[in-house]
Design an enzyme around this catalytic site. Structure first.
Site, PDB file in Angstrom:
ATOM      1  N   ASP A  23      42.598  86.919  26.236  1.00 57.81           N
ATOM      2  CA  ASP A  23      43.892  87.266  25.623  1.00 57.81           C
ATOM      3  C   ASP A  23      43.654  88.454  24.697  1.00 57.81           C
ATOM      4  O   ASP A  23      42.510  88.800  24.376  1.00 57.81           O
ATOM      5  CB  ASP A  23      44.464  86.080  24.818  1.00 57.81           C
ATOM      6  CG  ASP A  23      45.791  86.431  24.139  1.00 57.81           C
ATOM      7  OD1 ASP A  23      46.665  87.006  24.816  1.00 57.81           O
ATOM      8  OD2 ASP A  23      45.954  86.156  22.939  1.00 57.81           O
ATOM      9  N   SER A  24      44.744  89.036  24.222  1.00 59.10           N
ATOM     10  CA  SER A  24      44.632  90.156  23.289  1.00 59.10           C
ATOM     11  C   SER A  24      44.182  89.692  21.906  1.00 59.10           C
ATOM     12  O   SER A  24      43.891  90.523  21.051  1.00 59.10           O
ATOM     13  CB  SER A  24      45.984  90.858  23.165  1.00 59.10           C
ATOM     14  OG  SER A  24      46.913  89.969  22.576  1.00 59.10           O
ATOM     15  N   TYR A  55      48.507  94.079  22.592  1.00 53.75           N
ATOM     16  CA  TYR A  55      48.616  94.707  23.917  1.00 53.75           C
ATOM     17  C   TYR A  55      50.068  95.125  24.179  1.00 53.75           C
ATOM     18  O   TYR A  55      50.332  96.080  24.885  1.00 53.75           O
ATOM     19  CB  TYR A  55      48.208  93.730  25.019  1.00 53.75           C
ATOM     20  CG  TYR A  55      46.727  93.543  25.246  1.00 53.75           C
ATOM     21  CD1 TYR A  55      45.763  94.155  24.451  1.00 53.75           C
ATOM     22  CD2 TYR A  55      46.288  92.731  26.300  1.00 53.75           C
ATOM     23  CE1 TYR A  55      44.406  93.960  24.686  1.00 53.75           C
ATOM     24  CE2 TYR A  55      44.932  92.540  26.543  1.00 53.75           C
ATOM     25  CZ  TYR A  55      43.994  93.141  25.727  1.00 53.75           C
ATOM     26  OH  TYR A  55      42.666  92.939  25.976  1.00 53.75           O
ATOM     27  N   GLY A  56      50.984  94.340  23.626  1.00 56.70           N
ATOM     28  CA  GLY A  56      52.401  94.501  23.963  1.00 56.70           C
ATOM     29  C   GLY A  56      52.972  95.876  23.680  1.00 56.70           C
ATOM     30  O   GLY A  56      53.967  96.271  24.269  1.00 56.70           O
ATOM     31  N   CYS A  86      47.479  85.548  28.745  1.00 55.72           N
ATOM     32  CA  CYS A  86      48.240  86.626  28.114  1.00 55.72           C
ATOM     33  C   CYS A  86      49.251  87.145  29.136  1.00 55.72           C
ATOM     34  O   CYS A  86      48.852  87.583  30.227  1.00 55.72           O
ATOM     35  CB  CYS A  86      47.264  87.731  27.716  1.00 55.72           C
ATOM     36  SG  CYS A  86      48.036  89.228  27.088  1.00 55.72           S
ATOM     37  N   ASN A  87      50.505  87.071  28.813  1.00 53.36           N
ATOM     38  CA  ASN A  87      51.537  87.539  29.749  1.00 53.36           C
ATOM     39  C   ASN A  87      51.431  89.047  29.980  1.00 53.36           C
ATOM     40  O   ASN A  87      51.575  89.521  31.104  1.00 53.36           O
ATOM     41  CB  ASN A  87      52.929  87.230  29.199  1.00 53.36           C
ATOM     42  CG  ASN A  87      53.224  85.746  29.201  1.00 53.36           C
ATOM     43  OD1 ASN A  87      53.822  85.232  30.122  1.00 53.36           O
ATOM     44  ND2 ASN A  87      52.775  85.045  28.182  1.00 53.36           N
ATOM     45  N   GLU A 164      48.535  86.680  14.386  1.00 58.26           N
ATOM     46  CA  GLU A 164      47.169  87.180  14.157  1.00 58.26           C
ATOM     47  C   GLU A 164      46.788  87.095  12.670  1.00 58.26           C
ATOM     48  O   GLU A 164      45.618  86.979  12.336  1.00 58.26           O
ATOM     49  CB  GLU A 164      47.041  88.630  14.649  1.00 58.26           C
ATOM     50  CG  GLU A 164      47.067  88.781  16.167  1.00 58.26           C
ATOM     51  CD  GLU A 164      45.793  88.310  16.868  1.00 58.26           C
ATOM     52  OE1 GLU A 164      44.695  88.600  16.376  1.00 58.26           O
ATOM     53  OE2 GLU A 164      45.917  87.635  17.918  1.00 58.26           O
ATOM     54  N   CYS A 196      55.205  84.846  25.678  1.00 56.78           N
ATOM     55  CA  CYS A 196      53.977  85.437  25.121  1.00 56.78           C
ATOM     56  C   CYS A 196      53.171  84.281  24.557  1.00 56.78           C
ATOM     57  O   CYS A 196      53.733  83.395  23.897  1.00 56.78           O
ATOM     58  CB  CYS A 196      54.325  86.436  24.019  1.00 56.78           C
ATOM     59  SG  CYS A 196      52.911  86.951  23.019  1.00 56.78           S
ATOM     60  N   THR A 197      51.861  84.291  24.807  1.00 56.26           N
ATOM     61  CA  THR A 197      51.051  83.122  24.432  1.00 56.26           C
ATOM     62  C   THR A 197      50.848  82.999  22.915  1.00 56.26           C
ATOM     63  O   THR A 197      50.390  81.970  22.437  1.00 56.26           O
ATOM     64  CB  THR A 197      49.688  83.159  25.143  1.00 56.26           C
ATOM     65  OG1 THR A 197      49.039  84.411  24.848  1.00 56.26           O
ATOM     66  CG2 THR A 197      49.865  83.007  26.636  1.00 56.26           C
ATOM     67  N   HIS A 198      51.169  84.041  22.182  1.00 59.86           N
ATOM     68  CA  HIS A 198      51.125  83.919  20.715  1.00 59.86           C
ATOM     69  C   HIS A 198      52.289  83.076  20.182  1.00 59.86           C
ATOM     70  O   HIS A 198      52.169  82.450  19.126  1.00 59.86           O
ATOM     71  CB  HIS A 198      51.191  85.303  20.055  1.00 59.86           C
ATOM     72  CG  HIS A 198      49.897  86.057  20.044  1.00 59.86           C
ATOM     73  ND1 HIS A 198      49.359  86.635  21.170  1.00 59.86           N
ATOM     74  CD2 HIS A 198      49.035  86.331  19.030  1.00 59.86           C
ATOM     75  CE1 HIS A 198      48.225  87.238  20.847  1.00 59.86           C
ATOM     76  NE2 HIS A 198      47.999  87.071  19.559  1.00 59.86           N
TER      77      HIS A 198
HETATM   78  N1  DGL Z   1      49.498  87.016  23.895  1.00 60.12           N
HETATM   79  C1  DGL Z   1      49.836  88.112  24.699  1.00 60.12           C
HETATM   80  C2  DGL Z   1      50.966  87.857  25.680  1.00 60.12           C
HETATM   81  O1  DGL Z   1      51.109  86.741  26.105  1.00 60.12           O
HETATM   82  C3  DGL Z   1      49.773  89.504  24.146  1.00 60.12           C
HETATM   83  C4  DGL Z   1      50.485  89.815  22.923  1.00 60.12           C
HETATM   84  C5  DGL Z   1      50.150  91.188  22.457  1.00 60.12           C
HETATM   85  O2  DGL Z   1      48.963  91.475  22.257  1.00 60.12           O
HETATM   86  O3  DGL Z   1      51.083  91.979  22.293  1.00 60.12           O
HETATM   87  O4  DGL Z   1      51.673  88.752  26.078  1.00 60.12           O
END
Ligand code: DGL
Length: 279
Positions: A23-24, A55-56, A86-87, A164, A196-198
């Site tokens: 994941d990011s 990452y987004g 991570c999506n 984070e 998003c997994t966050h």
């Molecule tokens: N947790 C990630 C997702 O599911 C990435 C979030 C990010 O880094 O922007 O998209």
């Protein structure tokens, strides 16, 4: 899901080999949690790319290149399967990864289909990153699975950063979340998809902003079941929990990982090996 019929990674193709998870940052811990609960005999190596987070906000080609680099590291350690927890990474890279490496990949897929089935109002909201919502794969999913339901997508910059930092409650978190959730509720959404997994780490704040009439769903448990299915299919399920290791690595500061881990990790935190991934 695609997979070459005859994998040529014999060293990785052993049931005792670990599963790699990417994941990011810390968001994928929401998926790791489900995998660990469902498959306690598996050894897991998690890489959180906090140095590159979020990452987004990045273009797809940059995310894809980075995910390939990290996947190479995991494959170098002999993993038998990689989970893109991570999506944004899934949308940017999973098809290219499957076309490149002869091991199975499990990716995230926002729960649009179950959300559409559960909605009584006919309006579903999807909260996700900008990168995920820009991906063609995402729009295909909505087109194929929304089943006549109106799907409203909302990019949510700022939520990943809250997680984070470990800021999972309080006025500031509630304010940012409410800015995204209130317009969806006003538009009649009765199901919200965490794309998003966050975001599962902000579930309480999201549920409070949405109110009791709204159902909030995420995909972590479904991905864990998919991982089990892929391992069963290839006869790669580990058995006997004695050797199962949980390694959690970060590309960011190790101190930050050590502070966040006990706060965000719901299961017993003692047995994890935490460390920094040197690049
Ligand atoms: N947790 C990630 C997702 O599911 C990435 C979030 C990010 O880094 O922007 O998209």
């Amino acid at each position: 899901m695609d997979k070459p019929a005859a994998p040529d990674y014999p060293c990785a193709m052993a049931s005792h080999a670990p599963i790699g998870i990417l994941d990011s940052g810390v968001g994928g811990w929401s998926v790791l949690d489900e995998i660990r609960a469902l498959l306690p005999d598996e050894s897991l190596i998690y890489i959180g790319d906090s140095a590159w987070c979020p990452y987004g906000a990045r273009p797809a080609d940059q995310i894809q290149q980075r995910v390939f680099q990290l996947t190479d590291r995991l494959i170098g350690w002999g993993v038998k399967l990689v989970v893109l927890a991570c999506n944004s990474a899934t949308i940017a890279a999973v098809e290219a990864l499957r076309a490149t490496y002869p091991i199975p990949f499990a990716g995230m897929e926002p729960a649009v289909k179950p959300a559409a089935a559960a909605s009584r109002s006919g309006v579903v909201g999807v909260l996700a990153t900008e990168a995920s919502l820009a991906g063609e794969k995402f729009h295909r999913l909505i087109h194929d699975h929304a089943g006549g339901v109106r799907v409203i997508t909302v990019p949510c910059p700022g939520l990943v950063e809250l997680v984070e930092r470990g800021e999972l409650s309080g006025d500031r978190a509630a304010g940012v979340v409410n800015g995204y959730v209130a317009p969806l509720v006003d538009a009649g959404a009765d199901v919200l998809v965490l794309g998003c997994t966050h975001y599962p780490f902000l579930r309480k704040v999201i549920e409070a902003a949405a109110g009791p009439a709204v159902t909030v769903i995420d995909t972590g448990a479904a991905v864990a079941r998919r991982v089990r299915q892929l391992l069963e299919r290839d006869d790669l399920l580990a058995s006997g929990s004695d050797d199962a290791r949980l390694r959690v690595l970060t590309t960011g500061p190790e101190e930050q990982l050590r502070q966040l881990w006990p706060r965000l990790w719901a299961q017993s935190a003692d047995d994890a090996e935490l460390g920094r991934l040197e690049e």
